[in-house]
Design an enzyme around this catalytic site. Structure first.
Site, short mmCIF file in Angstrom:
data_model
loop_
_atom_site.label_atom_id
_atom_site.label_comp_id
_atom_site.label_asym_id
_atom_site.label_seq_id
_atom_site.Cartn_x
_atom_site.Cartn_y
_atom_site.Cartn_z
CG HIS A 121 -61.90 6.72 -11.35
ND1 HIS A 121 -60.55 6.56 -11.57
CD2 HIS A 121 -62.36 7.49 -12.37
CE1 HIS A 121 -60.21 7.21 -12.67
NE2 HIS A 121 -61.29 7.79 -13.17
CB CYS B 90 -63.23 10.31 -14.19
SG CYS B 90 -64.25 9.17 -15.17
#
Length: 406
Positions: free
Chosen positions: A328, A346
Protein backbone atom coordinates in the site's frame (compact mmCIF):
# COMPACT_ATOMS: atom_id res chain seq x y z
CA UNK A 1 -13.04 -26.98 -24.26
CA UNK A 2 -9.50 -28.20 -24.55
CA UNK A 3 -8.16 -30.29 -21.75
CA UNK A 4 -9.97 -31.86 -18.84
CA UNK A 5 -9.06 -33.30 -15.49
CA UNK A 6 -10.53 -36.79 -15.79
CA UNK A 7 -11.43 -39.34 -13.13
CA UNK A 8 -11.36 -43.11 -13.40
CA UNK A 9 -14.69 -44.67 -14.40
CA UNK A 10 -16.61 -46.82 -11.96
CA UNK A 11 -17.04 -50.56 -12.56
CA UNK A 12 -18.98 -50.21 -15.81
CA UNK A 13 -17.09 -52.99 -17.57
CA UNK A 14 -17.79 -55.55 -14.86
CA UNK A 15 -21.45 -54.60 -14.77
CA UNK A 16 -21.71 -54.86 -18.54
CA UNK A 17 -20.28 -58.37 -18.36
CA UNK A 18 -22.78 -59.27 -15.67
CA UNK A 19 -25.61 -58.25 -17.98
CA UNK A 20 -24.85 -61.25 -20.17
CA UNK A 21 -25.67 -63.64 -17.34
CA UNK A 22 -28.97 -62.23 -16.10
CA UNK A 23 -32.42 -62.84 -17.49
CA UNK A 24 -34.30 -60.24 -19.50
CA UNK A 25 -35.73 -57.51 -17.27
CA UNK A 26 -39.02 -55.74 -17.62
CA UNK A 27 -41.76 -56.41 -20.15
CA UNK A 28 -40.44 -57.56 -23.54
CA UNK A 29 -42.23 -57.85 -26.88
CA UNK A 30 -41.02 -59.16 -30.24
CA UNK A 31 -42.47 -58.00 -33.56
CA UNK A 32 -41.59 -57.96 -37.24
CA UNK A 33 -39.48 -60.37 -39.24
CA UNK A 34 -40.42 -62.58 -42.16
CA UNK A 35 -42.65 -65.54 -41.14
CA UNK A 36 -41.77 -67.41 -44.35
CA UNK A 37 -38.18 -67.88 -43.25
CA UNK A 38 -37.13 -71.26 -41.96
CA UNK A 39 -36.03 -71.44 -39.24
CA UNK A 40 -37.65 -68.40 -37.65
CA UNK A 41 -35.19 -65.63 -36.73
CA UNK A 42 -33.99 -65.57 -33.15
CA UNK A 43 -35.04 -62.27 -31.62
CA UNK A 44 -32.43 -60.03 -29.97
CA UNK A 45 -32.43 -60.22 -26.18
CA UNK A 46 -32.24 -56.98 -24.19
CA UNK A 47 -30.71 -56.89 -20.72
CA UNK A 48 -31.16 -53.91 -18.38
CA UNK A 49 -29.47 -52.95 -15.13
CA UNK A 50 -30.74 -51.99 -12.60
CA UNK A 51 -33.24 -54.84 -12.75
CA UNK A 52 -36.92 -54.16 -13.18
CA UNK A 53 -38.59 -52.65 -10.08
CA UNK A 54 -35.29 -52.32 -8.21
CA UNK A 55 -35.49 -49.90 -5.29
CA UNK A 56 -32.93 -47.90 -3.32
CA UNK A 57 -30.69 -47.56 -6.39
CA UNK A 58 -27.80 -45.09 -5.79
CA UNK A 59 -28.18 -41.88 -7.76
CA UNK A 60 -24.76 -42.33 -9.34
CA UNK A 61 -25.37 -45.92 -10.43
CA UNK A 62 -24.82 -46.41 -14.15
CA UNK A 63 -27.87 -47.56 -16.12
CA UNK A 64 -26.70 -50.23 -18.56
CA UNK A 65 -28.67 -51.64 -21.48
CA UNK A 66 -27.19 -54.45 -23.61
CA UNK A 67 -28.45 -56.24 -26.72
CA UNK A 68 -27.55 -59.88 -27.38
CA UNK A 69 -28.08 -61.20 -30.90
CA UNK A 70 -28.79 -57.74 -32.30
CA UNK A 71 -28.16 -54.01 -31.95
CA UNK A 72 -29.88 -51.29 -29.96
CA UNK A 73 -31.96 -48.86 -31.97
CA UNK A 74 -33.28 -46.63 -29.21
CA UNK A 75 -32.83 -46.26 -25.44
CA UNK A 76 -34.70 -43.73 -23.27
CA UNK A 77 -34.38 -43.43 -19.48
CA UNK A 78 -36.87 -40.88 -18.21
CA UNK A 79 -38.17 -39.87 -14.81
CA UNK A 80 -41.81 -40.79 -14.34
CA UNK A 81 -42.19 -39.91 -10.65
CA UNK A 82 -40.43 -37.58 -8.21
CA UNK A 83 -38.33 -35.78 -10.84
CA UNK A 84 -38.32 -34.47 -14.38
CA UNK A 85 -36.20 -35.09 -17.42
CA UNK A 86 -34.21 -37.95 -18.87
CA UNK A 87 -30.79 -39.39 -18.25
CA UNK A 88 -28.39 -38.84 -21.16
CA UNK A 89 -26.34 -41.78 -22.34
CA UNK A 90 -23.83 -43.04 -24.86
CA UNK A 91 -24.08 -45.97 -27.29
CA UNK A 92 -21.09 -48.23 -27.92
CA UNK A 93 -19.50 -48.22 -31.37
CA UNK A 94 -20.96 -51.65 -32.23
CA UNK A 95 -24.44 -50.65 -31.06
CA UNK A 96 -24.73 -53.44 -28.52
CA UNK A 97 -24.42 -51.47 -25.27
CA UNK A 98 -25.78 -48.21 -23.93
CA UNK A 99 -24.76 -46.62 -20.63
CA UNK A 100 -26.07 -43.55 -18.86
CA UNK A 101 -24.03 -40.47 -18.05
CA UNK A 102 -24.51 -38.18 -15.06
CA UNK A 103 -26.60 -38.77 -11.97
CA UNK A 104 -30.25 -39.50 -11.34
CA UNK A 105 -32.42 -37.57 -8.89
CA UNK A 106 -32.91 -39.02 -5.41
CA UNK A 107 -36.36 -40.35 -4.48
CA UNK A 108 -37.41 -40.69 -8.11
CA UNK A 109 -38.73 -43.47 -10.33
CA UNK A 110 -37.27 -43.94 -13.80
CA UNK A 111 -38.58 -45.87 -16.76
CA UNK A 112 -36.15 -47.57 -19.14
CA UNK A 113 -37.46 -48.14 -22.68
CA UNK A 114 -35.24 -49.92 -25.18
CA UNK A 115 -35.60 -51.23 -28.73
CA UNK A 116 -33.26 -53.67 -30.51
CA UNK A 117 -33.26 -55.36 -33.89
CA UNK A 118 -31.55 -58.54 -35.12
CA UNK A 119 -29.99 -59.21 -38.52
CA UNK A 120 -33.28 -60.52 -39.93
CA UNK A 121 -35.11 -57.36 -38.95
CA UNK A 122 -37.01 -58.74 -35.96
CA UNK A 123 -37.59 -55.99 -33.42
CA UNK A 124 -37.48 -56.47 -29.64
CA UNK A 125 -38.86 -53.90 -27.21
CA UNK A 126 -38.57 -53.83 -23.44
CA UNK A 127 -39.71 -51.56 -20.63
CA UNK A 128 -38.62 -51.61 -16.98
CA UNK A 129 -38.53 -49.28 -14.01
CA UNK A 130 -36.31 -48.61 -11.01
CA UNK A 131 -36.44 -46.22 -8.05
CA UNK A 132 -33.54 -44.31 -6.54
CA UNK A 133 -32.59 -43.93 -2.91
CA UNK A 134 -34.52 -41.32 -0.96
CA UNK A 135 -32.93 -38.07 0.15
CA UNK A 136 -32.74 -36.69 3.70
CA UNK A 137 -31.90 -33.22 2.42
CA UNK A 138 -29.85 -31.30 -0.09
CA UNK A 139 -26.56 -29.44 -0.20
CA UNK A 140 -25.49 -26.61 -2.49
CA UNK A 141 -22.50 -24.43 -3.30
CA UNK A 142 -22.52 -21.43 -0.98
CA UNK A 143 -19.68 -19.59 -2.72
CA UNK A 144 -17.58 -20.17 -5.82
CA UNK A 145 -14.45 -18.16 -6.59
CA UNK A 146 -13.21 -16.60 -8.76
CA UNK A 147 -16.38 -14.61 -9.33
CA UNK A 148 -17.27 -11.77 -11.62
CA UNK A 149 -17.80 -9.43 -8.66
CA UNK A 150 -14.31 -10.11 -7.38
CA UNK A 151 -12.19 -10.42 -10.50
CA UNK A 152 -14.10 -9.62 -13.65
CA UNK A 153 -13.22 -13.24 -14.45
CA UNK A 154 -9.68 -12.45 -15.66
CA UNK A 155 -7.26 -13.57 -12.99
CA UNK A 156 -3.58 -13.96 -12.21
CA UNK A 157 -1.58 -17.14 -12.77
CA UNK A 158 -1.72 -18.12 -9.09
CA UNK A 159 -5.51 -17.98 -8.71
CA UNK A 160 -7.11 -21.07 -7.12
CA UNK A 161 -10.68 -22.25 -7.66
CA UNK A 162 -12.44 -22.12 -4.29
CA UNK A 163 -15.72 -23.83 -3.44
CA UNK A 164 -17.57 -23.55 -0.12
CA UNK A 165 -20.63 -25.73 0.52
CA UNK A 166 -23.61 -24.84 2.71
CA UNK A 167 -23.53 -28.24 4.44
CA UNK A 168 -20.80 -30.59 5.65
CA UNK A 169 -19.66 -33.07 3.02
CA UNK A 170 -18.71 -36.54 4.27
CA UNK A 171 -18.80 -38.40 0.94
CA UNK A 172 -15.90 -36.40 -0.48
CA UNK A 173 -15.08 -38.96 -3.15
CA UNK A 174 -18.52 -38.72 -4.78
CA UNK A 175 -18.46 -34.92 -4.71
CA UNK A 176 -14.89 -34.54 -5.93
CA UNK A 177 -15.48 -37.00 -8.77
CA UNK A 178 -18.12 -34.62 -10.10
CA UNK A 179 -15.99 -31.48 -9.98
CA UNK A 180 -14.53 -31.12 -13.48
CA UNK A 181 -11.95 -28.55 -14.55
CA UNK A 182 -11.40 -28.10 -18.31
CA UNK A 183 -8.66 -25.92 -19.77
CA UNK A 184 -7.60 -24.62 -23.17
CA UNK A 185 -3.98 -25.59 -22.44
CA UNK A 186 -2.64 -28.75 -20.76
CA UNK A 187 -2.78 -28.39 -16.97
CA UNK A 188 -2.11 -30.89 -14.20
CA UNK A 189 -4.06 -29.98 -11.08
CA UNK A 190 -5.96 -31.35 -8.10
CA UNK A 191 -8.64 -30.52 -5.55
CA UNK A 192 -7.70 -30.10 -1.89
CA UNK A 193 -10.10 -30.33 1.07
CA UNK A 194 -9.35 -27.80 3.80
CA UNK A 195 -12.33 -28.96 5.86
CA UNK A 196 -15.67 -30.69 5.36
CA UNK A 197 -17.22 -27.66 3.66
CA UNK A 198 -14.26 -26.23 1.74
CA UNK A 199 -12.49 -27.65 -1.31
CA UNK A 200 -10.05 -25.73 -3.52
CA UNK A 201 -8.32 -26.49 -6.84
CA UNK A 202 -4.89 -25.38 -8.04
CA UNK A 203 -2.48 -26.56 -10.72
CA UNK A 204 0.81 -28.24 -9.84
CA UNK A 205 2.56 -25.08 -11.04
CA UNK A 206 1.16 -21.64 -11.87
CA UNK A 207 -1.46 -21.56 -14.63
CA UNK A 208 -0.09 -21.00 -18.15
CA UNK A 209 -0.74 -17.41 -19.19
CA UNK A 210 -3.86 -16.75 -21.28
CA UNK A 211 -5.53 -20.07 -20.40
CA UNK A 212 -9.31 -20.39 -20.60
CA UNK A 213 -10.77 -22.39 -17.72
CA UNK A 214 -14.20 -23.95 -17.20
CA UNK A 215 -15.27 -25.37 -13.84
CA UNK A 216 -18.29 -27.70 -13.90
CA UNK A 217 -19.74 -28.75 -10.57
CA UNK A 218 -22.03 -31.54 -11.73
CA UNK A 219 -23.59 -32.01 -8.31
CA UNK A 220 -27.33 -32.42 -8.96
CA UNK A 221 -28.25 -35.77 -7.43
CA UNK A 222 -24.70 -36.47 -6.19
CA UNK A 223 -24.43 -38.00 -2.73
CA UNK A 224 -22.69 -35.74 -0.24
CA UNK A 225 -22.95 -38.11 2.71
CA UNK A 226 -25.49 -38.58 5.47
CA UNK A 227 -28.36 -38.88 3.01
CA UNK A 228 -27.69 -35.42 1.51
CA UNK A 229 -27.76 -34.96 -2.26
CA UNK A 230 -26.66 -32.11 -4.48
CA UNK A 231 -29.44 -29.66 -5.31
CA UNK A 232 -28.08 -28.19 -8.56
CA UNK A 233 -25.21 -27.97 -11.02
CA UNK A 234 -22.95 -24.93 -11.31
CA UNK A 235 -20.64 -23.77 -14.10
CA UNK A 236 -17.91 -21.13 -13.96
CA UNK A 237 -15.85 -19.78 -16.86
CA UNK A 238 -12.83 -17.55 -16.34
CA UNK A 239 -9.61 -16.58 -18.07
CA UNK A 240 -6.05 -16.45 -16.81
CA UNK A 241 -4.39 -13.23 -17.94
CA UNK A 242 -0.75 -12.41 -18.57
CA UNK A 243 1.84 -13.87 -16.21
CA UNK A 244 2.82 -11.24 -13.65
CA UNK A 245 4.92 -12.33 -10.69
CA UNK A 246 6.25 -9.90 -8.10
CA UNK A 247 9.21 -10.81 -5.89
CA UNK A 248 10.31 -8.78 -2.91
CA UNK A 249 13.11 -9.15 -0.37
CA UNK A 250 13.08 -7.60 3.08
CA UNK A 251 16.89 -7.70 2.89
CA UNK A 252 17.25 -5.74 -0.35
CA UNK A 253 14.10 -3.65 0.29
CA UNK A 254 12.81 -3.81 -3.29
CA UNK A 255 9.92 -5.34 -5.22
CA UNK A 256 10.73 -6.60 -8.72
CA UNK A 257 7.68 -6.97 -10.98
CA UNK A 258 8.06 -9.31 -13.96
CA UNK A 259 5.42 -9.60 -16.65
CA UNK A 260 5.75 -12.59 -18.96
CA UNK A 261 9.33 -12.93 -17.72
CA UNK A 262 10.35 -9.31 -18.37
CA UNK A 263 11.03 -6.78 -15.60
CA UNK A 264 8.45 -3.99 -15.89
CA UNK A 265 8.89 -2.22 -12.52
CA UNK A 266 11.40 -1.94 -9.70
CA UNK A 267 9.76 -0.60 -6.55
CA UNK A 268 11.60 0.48 -3.38
CA UNK A 269 9.77 -0.90 -0.34
CA UNK A 270 9.80 -1.06 3.43
CA UNK A 271 8.55 -4.18 5.22
CA UNK A 272 7.72 -5.16 8.83
CA UNK A 273 10.15 -3.82 11.44
CA UNK A 274 9.85 -6.79 13.82
CA UNK A 275 10.75 -5.69 17.33
CA UNK A 276 8.87 -6.29 20.56
CA UNK A 277 5.51 -6.28 18.75
CA UNK A 278 6.83 -8.81 16.21
CA UNK A 279 5.70 -6.76 13.25
CA UNK A 280 7.09 -9.18 10.67
CA UNK A 281 5.93 -9.39 7.08
CA UNK A 282 5.30 -13.05 6.27
CA UNK A 283 7.66 -14.80 3.87
CA UNK A 284 6.14 -16.96 1.17
CA UNK A 285 4.00 -17.05 -1.94
CA UNK A 286 1.17 -14.58 -1.39
CA UNK A 287 -1.62 -13.89 -3.87
CA UNK A 288 -3.34 -10.61 -4.55
CA UNK A 289 -6.69 -11.07 -2.78
CA UNK A 290 -8.32 -7.68 -3.27
CA UNK A 291 -7.67 -4.20 -4.64
CA UNK A 292 -8.97 -1.48 -2.35
CA UNK A 293 -8.78 2.26 -3.10
CA UNK A 294 -9.20 3.04 0.62
CA UNK A 295 -8.54 0.83 3.66
CA UNK A 296 -8.85 1.65 7.38
CA UNK A 297 -6.06 -0.12 9.25
CA UNK A 298 -6.21 -0.76 13.01
CA UNK A 299 -3.54 -2.34 15.20
CA UNK A 300 -4.50 -5.98 15.89
CA UNK A 301 -5.14 -6.82 19.54
CA UNK A 302 -4.15 -3.38 20.81
CA UNK A 303 -6.80 -0.91 22.01
CA UNK A 304 -6.84 2.89 22.01
CA UNK A 305 -4.49 4.43 24.55
CA UNK A 306 -2.25 1.38 24.66
CA UNK A 307 1.38 1.47 23.47
CA UNK A 308 1.61 0.48 19.82
CA UNK A 309 -2.01 1.36 19.01
CA UNK A 310 -2.73 2.85 15.60
CA UNK A 311 -5.70 3.60 13.38
CA UNK A 312 -5.05 5.10 9.97
CA UNK A 313 -6.60 5.56 6.55
CA UNK A 314 -4.46 4.08 3.79
CA UNK A 315 -4.87 4.47 0.02
CA UNK A 316 -4.34 2.18 -2.98
CA UNK A 317 -3.96 -1.11 -1.15
CA UNK A 318 -3.55 -4.66 -2.47
CA UNK A 319 -4.35 -7.28 0.17
CA UNK A 320 -2.00 -10.30 0.33
CA UNK A 321 -3.11 -12.20 3.46
CA UNK A 322 -5.87 -12.55 6.05
CA UNK A 323 -3.58 -11.33 8.81
CA UNK A 324 -3.79 -7.73 7.59
CA UNK A 325 -0.89 -7.56 5.16
CA UNK A 326 -1.12 -5.24 2.15
CA UNK A 327 1.07 -3.62 -0.44
CA UNK A 328 0.00 0.00 0.00
CA UNK A 329 0.81 3.67 -0.29
CA UNK A 330 2.88 4.95 2.64
CA UNK A 331 4.01 8.54 2.07
CA UNK A 332 5.27 8.71 5.68
CA UNK A 333 7.96 6.06 5.07
CA UNK A 334 9.25 7.07 1.62
CA UNK A 335 12.61 7.98 3.18
CA UNK A 336 13.05 4.40 4.43
CA UNK A 337 11.74 2.64 1.34
CA UNK A 338 14.59 0.89 -0.41
CA UNK A 339 16.78 1.13 2.71
CA UNK A 340 15.10 -0.08 5.93
CA UNK A 341 12.10 -1.97 7.34
CA UNK A 342 9.88 0.29 9.44
CA UNK A 343 6.27 -0.90 8.85
CA UNK A 344 3.81 -2.74 11.09
CA UNK A 345 3.99 -5.74 8.74
CA UNK A 346 2.67 -4.36 5.47
CA UNK A 347 4.75 -3.66 2.38
CA UNK A 348 5.09 0.13 2.19
CA UNK A 349 5.65 1.78 -1.18
CA UNK A 350 5.42 5.36 -2.44
CA UNK A 351 2.06 6.85 -3.48
CA UNK A 352 3.07 6.78 -7.17
CA UNK A 353 4.22 3.16 -7.00
CA UNK A 354 1.10 2.14 -5.04
CA UNK A 355 -1.12 3.67 -7.74
CA UNK A 356 0.83 1.84 -10.45
CA UNK A 357 0.72 -1.44 -8.53
CA UNK A 358 -3.03 -1.45 -7.88
CA UNK A 359 -3.72 -0.47 -11.51
CA UNK A 360 -1.49 -3.25 -12.86
CA UNK A 361 -2.39 -6.12 -10.52
CA UNK A 362 -4.93 -8.87 -11.18
CA UNK A 363 -6.58 -10.81 -8.39
CA UNK A 364 -4.53 -13.99 -8.09
CA UNK A 365 -1.19 -12.45 -9.11
CA UNK A 366 1.64 -14.03 -7.07
CA UNK A 367 3.53 -11.69 -4.73
CA UNK A 368 6.48 -13.57 -3.27
CA UNK A 369 8.22 -12.15 -0.19
CA UNK A 370 11.47 -13.50 1.28
CA UNK A 371 13.87 -12.66 4.09
CA UNK A 372 11.68 -12.66 7.23
CA UNK A 373 11.52 -15.10 10.17
CA UNK A 374 7.76 -15.57 9.89
CA UNK A 375 6.42 -18.00 7.27
CA UNK A 376 3.06 -17.44 5.56
CA UNK A 377 0.65 -20.13 6.72
CA UNK A 378 -1.17 -22.07 3.93
CA UNK A 379 -4.53 -21.03 5.42
CA UNK A 380 -3.58 -17.39 5.95
CA UNK A 381 -5.56 -15.93 3.08
CA UNK A 382 -4.78 -17.71 -0.17
CA UNK A 383 -1.50 -19.30 0.89
CA UNK A 384 -2.17 -22.33 -1.30
CA UNK A 385 1.27 -22.28 -2.90
CA UNK A 386 2.94 -22.68 0.50
CA UNK A 387 2.24 -26.41 0.22
CA UNK A 388 4.32 -28.43 -2.21
CA UNK A 389 2.56 -30.76 -4.65
CA UNK A 390 2.92 -33.81 -2.42
CA UNK A 391 1.36 -31.94 0.52
CA UNK A 392 -1.42 -30.61 -1.69
CA UNK A 393 -2.34 -34.10 -2.92
CA UNK A 394 -2.43 -35.43 0.62
CA UNK A 395 -5.80 -33.72 1.17
CA UNK A 396 -7.35 -34.76 -2.11
CA UNK A 397 -9.88 -37.60 -2.13
CA UNK A 398 -8.84 -38.75 -5.62
CA UNK A 399 -5.25 -39.74 -6.20
CA UNK A 400 -5.02 -39.96 -10.00
CA UNK A 401 -5.05 -36.88 -12.19
CA UNK A 402 -4.43 -36.78 -15.92
CA UNK A 403 -5.02 -34.20 -18.61
CA UNK A 404 -6.32 -34.89 -22.08
CA UNK A 405 -8.23 -33.12 -24.79
CA UNK A 406 -11.93 -32.79 -24.06
Amino acid sequence: MGHAIRRSARGVGALALALLTVSCSGTTAVRGGDASQTPEPVAAAIRVAPLDRATGVPTDATVLVAAQGGTLQKVVVRAVKGARGSLPGILSADGTQWRSRGTAAPGATYEVSATAVNEAGAVTETTSTFSTVKSKGTFAIESLLPSEDLTGLTVGVGMPVMITFDREITDRVSVERNLLVSTSKPVLGAWHWFDSRTVHFRPKTFWPAHTKVRVEARLAGVHGGGGLYGAANRTLDFRVGRSQITRGSTLTHHLIVRRDGRVVRRIPMSAGKGGVWKYHTTSGVHLAMSREPVTIMVSPGIGPGSPGYYRMTVYNTVRISNSGEYVHSAPWSVGSQGAANVSHGCVNVSPANAKWFIDNTLIGDPIIITGTPRRLEPTNGWGHWQEDWKQWLKWSSLKHFTTEKA
